[in-house]
Motif scaffolding. Sequence first.
Motif, PDB file in Angstrom:
ATOM      1  N   HIS A   1      26.939  -2.977  46.016  1.00  0.00           N
ATOM      2  CA  HIS A   1      26.281  -2.897  47.318  1.00  0.00           C
ATOM      3  C   HIS A   1      24.926  -3.600  47.265  1.00  0.00           C
ATOM      4  CE1 HIS A   1      24.333  -1.172  50.829  1.00  0.00           C
ATOM      5  NE2 HIS A   1      23.390  -0.685  50.036  1.00  0.00           N
ATOM      6  N   PHE A   2      24.166  -3.349  46.201  1.00  0.00           N
ATOM      7  CA  PHE A   2      22.827  -3.974  46.109  1.00  0.00           C
ATOM      8  C   PHE A   2      22.944  -5.455  45.799  1.00  0.00           C
ATOM      9  CE2 PHE A   2      21.490   0.490  45.447  1.00  0.00           C
ATOM     10  CZ  PHE A   2      20.648   0.559  46.533  1.00  0.00           C
ATOM     11  N   CYS A   3      23.982  -5.852  45.026  1.00  0.00           N
ATOM     12  CA  CYS A   3      24.180  -7.280  44.755  1.00  0.00           C
ATOM     13  C   CYS A   3      24.421  -8.021  46.073  1.00  0.00           C
ATOM     14  CB  CYS A   3      25.372  -7.498  43.834  1.00  0.00           C
ATOM     15  SG  CYS A   3      25.032  -7.031  42.133  1.00  0.00           S
ATOM     16  N   GLU A   4      25.197  -7.387  46.952  1.00  0.00           N
ATOM     17  CA  GLU A   4      25.462  -7.998  48.265  1.00  0.00           C
ATOM     18  C   GLU A   4      24.161  -8.127  49.035  1.00  0.00           C
ATOM     19  OE1 GLU A   4      28.681  -8.795  49.938  1.00  0.00           O
ATOM     20  OE2 GLU A   4      28.993  -9.031  47.800  1.00  0.00           O
ATOM     21  N   ARG A   5      23.355  -7.063  48.975  1.00  0.00           N
ATOM     22  CA  ARG A   5      22.116  -7.078  49.742  1.00  0.00           C
ATOM     23  C   ARG A   5      21.203  -8.210  49.266  1.00  0.00           C
ATOM     24  NH1 ARG A   5      18.496  -1.759  50.266  1.00  0.00           N
ATOM     25  NH2 ARG A   5      20.301  -0.993  51.433  1.00  0.00           N
ATOM     26  N   TYR A   6      21.181  -8.453  47.969  1.00  0.00           N
ATOM     27  CA  TYR A   6      20.299  -9.511  47.433  1.00  0.00           C
ATOM     28  C   TYR A   6      21.029 -10.851  47.326  1.00  0.00           C
ATOM     29  CZ  TYR A   6      16.769  -6.024  46.470  1.00  0.00           C
ATOM     30  OH  TYR A   6      15.821  -5.046  46.608  1.00  0.00           O
ATOM     31  N   LYS A   7      22.198 -10.960  47.994  1.00  0.00           N
ATOM     32  CA  LYS A   7      22.957 -12.221  48.059  1.00  0.00           C
ATOM     33  C   LYS A   7      23.301 -12.749  46.657  1.00  0.00           C
ATOM     34  CE  LYS A   7      22.642 -13.227  52.623  1.00  0.00           C
ATOM     35  NZ  LYS A   7      22.519 -11.824  53.025  1.00  0.00           N
ATOM     36  N   LEU A   8      23.798 -11.853  45.826  1.00  0.00           N
ATOM     37  CA  LEU A   8      24.239 -12.291  44.495  1.00  0.00           C
ATOM     38  C   LEU A   8      25.767 -12.359  44.501  1.00  0.00           C
ATOM     39  CD1 LEU A   8      22.044 -10.050  42.142  1.00  0.00           C
ATOM     40  CD2 LEU A   8      21.686 -12.421  42.738  1.00  0.00           C
ATOM     41  N   MET A   9      26.287 -13.437  43.914  1.00  0.00           N
ATOM     42  CA  MET A   9      27.751 -13.535  43.790  1.00  0.00           C
ATOM     43  C   MET A   9      28.158 -12.771  42.529  1.00  0.00           C
ATOM     44  SD  MET A   9      29.832 -17.069  43.473  1.00  0.00           S
ATOM     45  CE  MET A   9      31.584 -17.180  43.432  1.00  0.00           C
ATOM     46  N   VAL A  10      29.232 -12.002  42.594  1.00  0.00           N
ATOM     47  CA  VAL A  10      29.622 -11.184  41.436  1.00  0.00           C
ATOM     48  C   VAL A  10      31.008 -11.604  40.948  1.00  0.00           C
ATOM     49  CG1 VAL A  10      29.959  -8.854  40.571  1.00  0.00           C
ATOM     50  CG2 VAL A  10      28.340  -9.258  42.411  1.00  0.00           C
ATOM     51  N   LEU A  11      31.097 -11.952  39.641  1.00  0.00           N
ATOM     52  CA  LEU A  11      32.387 -12.291  39.028  1.00  0.00           C
ATOM     53  C   LEU A  11      32.671 -11.284  37.932  1.00  0.00           C
ATOM     54  CD1 LEU A  11      32.039 -16.118  38.381  1.00  0.00           C
ATOM     55  CD2 LEU A  11      33.360 -15.048  40.167  1.00  0.00           C
ATOM     56  N   LYS A  12      33.955 -11.022  37.729  1.00  0.00           N
ATOM     57  CA  LYS A  12      34.297 -10.130  36.619  1.00  0.00           C
ATOM     58  C   LYS A  12      35.251 -10.872  35.688  1.00  0.00           C
ATOM     59  CE  LYS A  12      36.656  -5.900  35.547  1.00  0.00           C
ATOM     60  NZ  LYS A  12      37.756  -5.096  36.015  1.00  0.00           N
ATOM     61  N   ILE A  13      34.889 -10.961  34.402  1.00  0.00           N
ATOM     62  CA  ILE A  13      35.768 -11.600  33.413  1.00  0.00           C
ATOM     63  C   ILE A  13      36.078 -10.530  32.366  1.00  0.00           C
ATOM     64  CG2 ILE A  13      35.973 -13.452  31.736  1.00  0.00           C
ATOM     65  CD1 ILE A  13      33.873 -14.992  33.246  1.00  0.00           C
ATOM     66  N   SER A  14      37.311 -10.044  32.378  1.00  0.00           N
ATOM     67  CA  SER A  14      37.565  -8.900  31.495  1.00  0.00           C
ATOM     68  C   SER A  14      37.869  -9.329  30.050  1.00  0.00           C
ATOM     69  CB  SER A  14      38.699  -8.048  32.045  1.00  0.00           C
ATOM     70  OG  SER A  14      39.710  -8.884  32.532  1.00  0.00           O
ATOM     71  N   SER A  15      38.411 -10.542  29.853  1.00  0.00           N
ATOM     72  CA  SER A  15      38.718 -10.953  28.475  1.00  0.00           C
ATOM     73  C   SER A  15      37.440 -11.409  27.788  1.00  0.00           C
ATOM     74  CB  SER A  15      39.728 -12.093  28.499  1.00  0.00           C
ATOM     75  OG  SER A  15      39.496 -12.966  27.432  1.00  0.00           O
ATOM     76  N   LYS A  16      37.186 -10.868  26.619  1.00  0.00           N
ATOM     77  CA  LYS A  16      35.907 -11.214  25.996  1.00  0.00           C
ATOM     78  C   LYS A  16      35.923 -12.646  25.458  1.00  0.00           C
ATOM     79  CE  LYS A  16      36.182  -9.443  21.263  1.00  0.00           C
ATOM     80  NZ  LYS A  16      36.795  -8.280  20.728  1.00  0.00           N
ATOM     81  N   PHE A  17      37.127 -13.175  25.183  1.00  0.00           N
ATOM     82  CA  PHE A  17      37.199 -14.572  24.741  1.00  0.00           C
ATOM     83  C   PHE A  17      36.837 -15.489  25.912  1.00  0.00           C
ATOM     84  CE2 PHE A  17      40.171 -12.274  22.028  1.00  0.00           C
ATOM     85  CZ  PHE A  17      39.692 -12.647  20.785  1.00  0.00           C
ATOM     86  N   GLU A  18      37.386 -15.166  27.085  1.00  0.00           N
ATOM     87  CA  GLU A  18      37.059 -15.953  28.278  1.00  0.00           C
ATOM     88  C   GLU A  18      35.560 -15.886  28.550  1.00  0.00           C
ATOM     89  OE1 GLU A  18      38.894 -17.818  30.969  1.00  0.00           O
ATOM     90  OE2 GLU A  18      39.825 -18.107  29.035  1.00  0.00           O
ATOM     91  N   LEU A  19      34.981 -14.678  28.335  1.00  0.00           N
ATOM     92  CA  LEU A  19      33.549 -14.496  28.585  1.00  0.00           C
ATOM     93  C   LEU A  19      32.735 -15.405  27.665  1.00  0.00           C
ATOM     94  CD1 LEU A  19      31.912 -12.679  30.487  1.00  0.00           C
ATOM     95  CD2 LEU A  19      31.509 -11.161  28.574  1.00  0.00           C
ATOM     96  N   ARG A  20      33.184 -15.485  26.399  1.00  0.00           N
ATOM     97  CA  ARG A  20      32.473 -16.363  25.458  1.00  0.00           C
ATOM     98  C   ARG A  20      32.561 -17.810  25.898  1.00  0.00           C
ATOM     99  NH1 ARG A  20      34.894 -14.017  19.972  1.00  0.00           N
ATOM    100  NH2 ARG A  20      34.032 -11.930  20.168  1.00  0.00           N
ATOM    101  N   ARG A  21      33.774 -18.209  26.340  1.00  0.00           N
ATOM    102  CA  ARG A  21      33.934 -19.595  26.794  1.00  0.00           C
ATOM    103  C   ARG A  21      33.078 -19.857  28.019  1.00  0.00           C
ATOM    104  NH1 ARG A  21      39.524 -18.505  26.357  1.00  0.00           N
ATOM    105  NH2 ARG A  21      40.013 -18.758  24.160  1.00  0.00           N
TER     106      ARG A  21
END
Length: 544
Positions: free
Chosen positions: A305-325
Motif C-alpha cells: 500500500h505504501f509502495c503504491e503511495r510513493y509510486k514505487l514499482m514492486v517486483l517479486k523474484i522468488s528463485s534466488k538464482f534468478e535474483l542473483r542474475r
Amino acid sequence: MAFGLSGYGIQAMLKEGHKHLSGLDEAVLKNIDACKQLSVITRTSLGPNGMNKMVINHLDKLFVTNDAATIVNELEVQHPAAKILVLAGKAQQEEIGDGANLTISFAGELLQNAEELIRMGLHPSEIISGYTKAINKTIEILDELIEKGSETMDVRSKEEVVSRMKAAVASKQFGQEQLLCPIIADACIQVCPKNPANFNVDNVRVAKLLGGGLHNSTVVRGMVLKNDAIGTIKRVEKAKIVVFAGGVDTSATETKGTVLIQSAEQLENYAKTEEAKVEELIKAVADSGAKVVVSGAAVGDMALHFCERYKLMVLKISSKFELRRFCRTTGAVALLKLSQPNTDELGYADSISVEEVGGVRVTIVKNEGGGNTVSTVVLRGSTDSILDDLERAVDDGVNTYKAMCRDSRTVPGAAATEIELARKLKEFSLKETGLDQYAIAKFGESFEMVPRTLAENAGLNAMEIISSLYAEHAAGNIKVGIDLEEGVCKDVSAMNVWDLYLTKFFALKYAADSACTVLRVDQIIMAKPAGGPRRDAPAGMDED
C-alpha cells in the motif's frame, strides 16, 4: 565343517548372490554388445537429418529430442560398460557442450570393429595398443586439416561467429539455422567480456514463451522475468532499483514480549505505530531515489500500500538464482532487511516494463547501455517440446561460442574431415608391422560411420556416397563432404559448413579412451545388491 562352506573356487570365496562373468565370451563381448546397443540408439540422431527420440523418464516427463546428451541422461543406463560411454558423452557435454553424439556413436563403432578383430583371434591388448597408436596419429592428421586463417577470429564479428556456429545448430534444428544463428550470435556478442576467454555461458538466458513461431523470437539486452509486477505501476524508465532478498514486510521482533493495553485508544495507537513504522521504511527507500523495489520473498499488504503511495514499482523474484542474475544485470546489491539503501547499493535499468506476450505477462528488464552482463533469447514456439528442443539448440550454439572464444580453429564439416582421417589412417596402417596394423585399419574404418550415418539418416545411398567421397579425396580434394539437401558430394567451403577443431578433438579422444577402457575389462564381479526393495531416487531438481 563348521563354516558351512558350500561350493568351491570363486563361489566359495565370495558371498552368495554375487554374479561373476569372465572370459572373452561372457565379459568382453557382452560389454561390447551393451555399448553397441547404446550407440545404435544415439546414432540415428546424428547430424542434421537425425531422427528424434521420444524418451519418458522415471518421473513421467516426456522428452522429444535428437540431442544425444539429453537422451543418455534420461535413459537410466544400468549396464556398467555402457555407463562408461555415457560418462564419455557427459564429459564431452561438459567440456564443449556439443558433439556428445559423435563421441558415443564413434566409441560404439570402435567397439563393434574390435569385436570383429577379437573373433579373428586378436587379443584385446593388441587392439588397445593399435587403437592408441591410431588416435595419436589421428590427432596429428587433424592438425593438418585445420583451415588456414581460421586461427584468428574476431569473436565480436557476427558473420564469423555464425559461420562457425551453423553446423552445431543445424545438427539440432535443421532448416532453422538461418533464423537461429544470428539471434544466438547477437546474444553472445552482447555479453562477451573484454577478454573473450572469460565468456560465461550462464549469461545468455533463454525464456520460452508459448505461441507465435520461431520467427517471432528476439534477443533482449537484459532479463525477461516470467511474472507480473505486483502493484499497479507497470512501467518505469531509467529507474534506480533496490533489491531486498528477505522480502518487504514488517519484520517480527527477535525477542518475544507482552504488551499490556488498558484502553481502546492505546490499542489504536499500537496499530498506528506499526503503520507509521512501515511508512517510514518505505519513505526512506523512496527518498534514496529508487523507483523499483525487488523482493526475494513475500510482499506484505501494508508495505505494498505504501509502495503504491510513493509510486514505487514492486517486483517479486522468488528463485534466488534468478535474483542473483537480476542483481548482476542491474548492478544492484541484495540487501537482507528492509532499510534505507546507500546510493552504491542501488542498481540501474533503462526500462522495466510489463508486457503481454502470447497471453503470458512477462516483466522485461532492459539495459541498453554497454558492458551488459546478461542477455536473454526469447524463444517462441507452438508446443512445449518444440521450445525445449529449440532451447537445446540455443545451448549448443552458446557453448560453441564459448569454445570458439578459447580456440577458433575450424576443420571441414559434412564428413569431409572423417573421410580424410579414414583414408590417411588406412595408409598409415599399411606401414605398420605387427598385429597393431589390423586394429589401426579398423580404427580408420570406424570413421566411415559418420558419412554412412549422415547419408542413411538423409535417406541417401550410403555406399555410393562413401565411395565417391573416397574417390574425390584420393584425387586431392580434401575438402569434399556431403551436401545432404541435394544428396551429392560438394566442396564444404562452397557450402560453408565448418566444425570446430576442439569439438572433433575432444569427441574422438574421449571416444577412443572409453573404447579402450571397455576393452581392458576381462572380468565382471558384481556383489549382491544391498538392502531391501529398491526405492526410487528422489525427484531431480531443475537446472537452476
